[in-house]
Design a protein around this motif. Sequence first.
Motif, PDB file in Angstrom:
ATOM      1  N   UNK A   1       0.727  -0.828   0.036  1.00  0.00           N
ATOM      2  CA  UNK A   1      -0.027  -0.001  -0.115  1.00  0.00           C
ATOM      3  C   UNK A   1       1.016   1.258   0.007  1.00  0.00           C
ATOM      4  N   UNK A   2       0.543   2.088  -0.898  1.00  0.00           N
ATOM      5  CA  UNK A   2       1.282   3.325  -0.885  1.00  0.00           C
ATOM      6  C   UNK A   2       0.434   4.490  -0.422  1.00  0.00           C
ATOM      7  N   UNK A   3       1.120   5.333   0.407  1.00  0.00           N
ATOM      8  CA  UNK A   3       0.418   6.475   0.875  1.00  0.00           C
ATOM      9  C   UNK A   3       0.703   7.601   0.013  1.00  0.00           C
ATOM     10  N   UNK A   4      -0.311   8.434  -0.135  1.00  0.00           N
ATOM     11  CA  UNK A   4      -0.043   9.613  -1.168  1.00  0.00           C
ATOM     12  C   UNK A   4       0.401  10.569  -0.230  1.00  0.00           C
ATOM     13  N   UNK A   5       1.385  11.114  -0.300  1.00  0.00           N
ATOM     14  CA  UNK A   5       1.968  12.541   0.554  1.00  0.00           C
ATOM     15  C   UNK A   5       1.000  13.528   0.536  1.00  0.00           C
ATOM     16  N   UNK A   6       0.259  13.839  -0.635  1.00  0.00           N
ATOM     17  CA  UNK A   6      -0.558  15.019  -0.825  1.00  0.00           C
ATOM     18  C   UNK A   6      -1.909  14.529  -0.870  1.00  0.00           C
ATOM     19  N   UNK A   7      -2.688  14.049   0.008  1.00  0.00           N
ATOM     20  CA  UNK A   7      -4.041  13.449  -0.474  1.00  0.00           C
ATOM     21  C   UNK A   7      -4.752  14.698  -0.717  1.00  0.00           C
ATOM     22  N   UNK A   8      -5.828  14.468  -1.761  1.00  0.00           N
ATOM     23  CA  UNK A   8      -6.742  15.491  -2.573  1.00  0.00           C
ATOM     24  C   UNK A   8      -7.853  15.560  -1.671  1.00  0.00           C
ATOM     25  N   UNK A   9      -8.693  16.045  -0.933  1.00  0.00           N
ATOM     26  CA  UNK A   9      -9.986  16.096  -0.467  1.00  0.00           C
ATOM     27  C   UNK A   9     -10.814  16.956  -1.579  1.00  0.00           C
ATOM     28  N   UNK A  10     -11.872  16.127  -2.070  1.00  0.00           N
ATOM     29  CA  UNK A  10     -12.565  16.491  -3.165  1.00  0.00           C
ATOM     30  C   UNK A  10     -13.616  17.747  -2.282  1.00  0.00           C
ATOM     31  N   UNK A  11     -13.702  18.955  -3.019  1.00  0.00           N
ATOM     32  CA  UNK A  11     -14.707  19.630  -2.330  1.00  0.00           C
ATOM     33  C   UNK A  11     -16.073  19.459  -2.262  1.00  0.00           C
ATOM     34  N   UNK A  12     -16.682  19.867  -1.415  1.00  0.00           N
ATOM     35  CA  UNK A  12     -18.336  19.710  -1.542  1.00  0.00           C
ATOM     36  C   UNK A  12     -19.128  20.499  -2.348  1.00  0.00           C
ATOM     37  N   UNK A  13     -20.099  20.455  -2.769  1.00  0.00           N
ATOM     38  CA  UNK A  13     -21.110  21.048  -3.573  1.00  0.00           C
ATOM     39  C   UNK A  13     -21.002  22.693  -3.234  1.00  0.00           C
ATOM     40  N   UNK A  14     -21.314  22.875  -1.891  1.00  0.00           N
ATOM     41  CA  UNK A  14     -21.204  24.303  -1.640  1.00  0.00           C
ATOM     42  C   UNK A  14     -20.064  25.096  -1.802  1.00  0.00           C
ATOM     43  N   UNK A  15     -18.871  24.295  -1.560  1.00  0.00           N
ATOM     44  CA  UNK A  15     -17.349  24.750  -1.757  1.00  0.00           C
ATOM     45  C   UNK A  15     -17.456  25.197  -3.449  1.00  0.00           C
ATOM     46  N   UNK A  16     -17.863  24.222  -4.153  1.00  0.00           N
ATOM     47  CA  UNK A  16     -17.713  24.649  -5.533  1.00  0.00           C
ATOM     48  C   UNK A  16     -18.406  25.771  -6.125  1.00  0.00           C
ATOM     49  N   UNK A  17     -19.680  25.866  -5.582  1.00  0.00           N
ATOM     50  CA  UNK A  17     -20.512  26.937  -5.908  1.00  0.00           C
ATOM     51  C   UNK A  17     -19.965  28.451  -5.416  1.00  0.00           C
ATOM     52  N   UNK A  18     -19.662  28.320  -4.139  1.00  0.00           N
ATOM     53  CA  UNK A  18     -18.974  29.491  -3.595  1.00  0.00           C
ATOM     54  C   UNK A  18     -17.649  29.991  -4.328  1.00  0.00           C
ATOM     55  N   UNK A  19     -16.947  28.942  -4.888  1.00  0.00           N
ATOM     56  CA  UNK A  19     -15.831  29.398  -5.717  1.00  0.00           C
ATOM     57  C   UNK A  19     -16.249  29.819  -6.985  1.00  0.00           C
TER      58      UNK A  19
END
Length: 98
Positions: A1-19
Amino acid sequence: MTDDPDPFLQPDQLSIITAIEAALASRGNGKTVCPSEVARALAGSNEKNWRRLMKPIRAESVRLAEAGRLEIRRKGKTVDPHDFRGVYRLAAPRAVED
């Protein structure tokens, strides 16, 4: 198993709309925003991460266009949010003149 040193957390719907709305507000009336600019604002410059956001940004753009909160444009013209392909830009809705 390889750990991603920079995991990406998908933004939620509200964060996308706000952006999306923040990008449109910062650009001003009559100006457009490329959806990739919104993706980079949310995910940073890592291309793999911001590209993951392109479909969710498109989906939220369609919802916002349906609600009259933005326009989706191709080649400077407003398009049907349910029937467009290729490169597109986002714009604040044009004011309706009496």
